[in-house]
Design an enzyme around this catalytic site. Structure first.
Site, PDB file in Angstrom:
ATOM      1  N   ASN A 147      -3.127  -5.652  -6.999  1.00  0.00           N
ATOM      2  CA  ASN A 147      -1.995  -5.366  -5.977  1.00  0.00           C
ATOM      3  C   ASN A 147      -2.597  -5.886  -4.558  1.00  0.00           C
ATOM      4  OD1 ASN A 147      -0.213  -4.737  -3.979  1.00  0.00           O
ATOM      5  ND2 ASN A 147      -0.315  -2.381  -4.556  1.00  0.00           N
ATOM      6  N   ARG A 203       1.397  -7.017  -8.864  1.00  0.00           N
ATOM      7  CA  ARG A 203       2.579  -6.559  -8.290  1.00  0.00           C
ATOM      8  C   ARG A 203       3.171  -7.466  -7.233  1.00  0.00           C
ATOM      9  NH1 ARG A 203       2.686  -2.754  -2.985  1.00  0.00           N
ATOM     10  NH2 ARG A 203       4.936  -2.238  -3.064  1.00  0.00           N
ATOM     11  N   ARG A 228       8.535   4.742   9.588  1.00  0.00           N
ATOM     12  CA  ARG A 228       9.662   3.911   9.741  1.00  0.00           C
ATOM     13  C   ARG A 228      10.835   4.898   9.860  1.00  0.00           C
ATOM     14  NH1 ARG A 228       8.611   1.822   3.926  1.00  0.00           N
ATOM     15  NH2 ARG A 228       6.715   0.398   4.335  1.00  0.00           N
ATOM     16  N   HIS A 260       9.938   0.069  -4.436  1.00  0.00           N
ATOM     17  CA  HIS A 260       9.329   1.172  -5.303  1.00  0.00           C
ATOM     18  C   HIS A 260      10.055   1.164  -6.644  1.00  0.00           C
ATOM     19  CE1 HIS A 260       9.025   3.769  -1.239  1.00  0.00           C
ATOM     20  NE2 HIS A 260       7.849   3.012  -1.492  1.00  0.00           N
ATOM     21  N   GLU A 300       2.136   3.257 -11.065  1.00  0.00           N
ATOM     22  CA  GLU A 300       2.788   2.072 -10.913  1.00  0.00           C
ATOM     23  C   GLU A 300       1.759   0.934 -11.685  1.00  0.00           C
ATOM     24  OE1 GLU A 300       3.347   3.032  -6.966  1.00  0.00           O
ATOM     25  OE2 GLU A 300       4.682   1.431  -6.698  1.00  0.00           O
TER      26      GLU A 300
END
Ligand code: AMP
Length: 398
Positions: free
Chosen positions: A7, A92, A242, A181, A385
């Site tokens: 990743n 990823r 955010r 996601h 993940e």
């Protein structure tokens, strides 16, 4: 078969080496401050080897991958004898646009398509591409697979992914809801079906990924039908930093009033908003819990807003799917904060949800936290993940 999962971020690179015979994690680590100075933390998880945790020079991602391979194969810190034992690499990749609805074997054509998706994720995709190129440079022609954050959401129907702006912006420019996601939502929803002992095709699941970034997905019969993040990860729930959903008019108002450039404005919405912006305390929910317990009203408001938004979006997905069988909490906050889960579940009284306090106090395992008589089941499922990336890589390469 041993698979290296990568990743890559702009200045960091996380990795895991997974033995797919047993799905056992053999080693994991993190390269940081790539292009600045460099630091590598490498943790071997088999063979009783020590952890390596030191500053090392990492001018580019190629040196980072080379350092990772060096540690994975070294007599002192290694878990494999040579690079030849690594059968494939799974990467990823944040954005696959509309081109990628599932994971793919990386070839020149795929690399060109990834470049085409870069305008959609200008911060993330270039880093992912750099990671892939660095792997190619260091590992030669070992097969590599790209697994996309957006792919799982490609099953959304037009009524869920379209924005009500002139149609040409979709047709010509690809402006639409993509969602993120996806790998996490896919993992926890399929695990939820396993835990319920039912085919996923028969289930309506709402998956709540609540971490520093948060999103919710509505998954009907195993297919994503809606999700809260959009064209970018900025919208939906209020997150660590955010803003989540916001009237666009606010952007114009603040830019005019304070003379912000669009970059300054987006920096505020991405980095200074969310529960950090509301509380003025922190983006970390542990700090907010502590501050709220000490009487900080803005921290309490930030938490209240977060719970309310999760419940509100999840409720809209109950309507969208005409029902729900299970709700899943995952990621940093979802997996660790029993207070957050309990507060959100308070809103699900209309679904008959009752929380089993003892189950809700467990940590680090798959657990059903609703009482057995709850008609809608609620689960905590630690996301994984990397395992999804490794499984896809195995399935495609194998
Ligand atoms: P993630 O983005 O999934 O890695 O989640 C990171 C976030 O999880 C952190 O910023 C914290 O807000 C949150 N978190 C981690 N541990 C806890 C905990 N024990 N209680 C509440 N929040 C937590």
């Amino acid at each position: 078969m041993k698979i290296l999962v990568i990743n890559a971020g702009s200045s960091s690179l996380k990795y895991q080496l997974i033995d797919m015979e047993t799905e056992q994690l053999m080693a994991k680590g993190l390269c940081e401050r790539i292009g600045i100075d460099g630091h590598l933390k490498h943790s071997p998880l088999v063979g009783g080897k020590p952890v390596f945790d030191e500053d090392i020079s990492l001018p580019t991602h190629s040196e980072a991958i080379a350092a990772v391979i060096d540690k994975l194969t070294s007599p002192e810190y290694g878990v494999v004898a040579s690079m030849k034992e690594i059968d494939a690499v799974g990467h990823r990749v944040v954005h696959g646009g509309e081109k990628f609805a599932c994971s793919v074997l990386i070839n020149d054509e795929v690399m060109a398509a990834l470049e085409e998706c870069t305008p959609f994720a200008p911060l993330h995709n270039p880093a992912n591409i750099t990671g892939i190129n660095a792997c190619k440079a260091v590992m030669g022609d070992v097969p590599m697979v790209a697994v996309f954050d957006t792919a799982f959401h490609q099953t959304m129907p037009g009524k869920a992914f379209m924005y009500a702006i002139p149609y040409d912006y979709y047709k010509n420019d690809g402006v639409r809801r993509y969602g993120f996601h996806g790998t996490s939502h896919r993992y926890v929803s399929s695990r939820c079906a396993e835990l319920m002992g039912k085919p996923i095709e028969e289930l309506k699941i709402i998956s709540c990924h609540m971490g520093n970034g948060s999103s919710i997905a509505a998954i009907n019969g195993g297919k994503c039908v809606d999700t809260s993040m959009g064209f970018t990860p900025l919208v939906g729930l209020p997150m660590g930093t955010r803003c989540g959903d916001l009237d666009n008019g606010v952007v114009q108002f603040l830019m005019n009033k304070y003379g912000y450039s669009i970059d300054e404005m987006l920096n505020i919405l991405n980095k200074k908003s969310g529960v950090l912006g509301i509380s003025g305390v922190s983006s970390d929910f542990r700090d907010l819990d502590k501050a709220a317990a000490e009487g900080n009203e803005r921290a309490a408001l930030a938490l209240d807003m977060f719970h309310y938004w999760v419940a509100k979006v999840a409720g809209s997905y109950v309507a969208a799917m005409n029902g729900v069988d299970a709700i899943v909490f995952t990621a940093g906050v979802g997996e660790n904060s029993k207070e957050t889960r309990a507060a959100i579940c308070e809103y699900f009284g209309y679904l008959g949800v009752k929380v089993d306090e003892a189950a809700n106090s467990k940590r680090g395992e798959d657990v059903m936290i609703s009482t057995p008589d709850s008609p809608v089941k609620v689960f905590v499922i630690p996301t994984n993940e990397e395992l999804v990336i490794a499984r896809d890589t195995r399935d495609i390469v194998g």
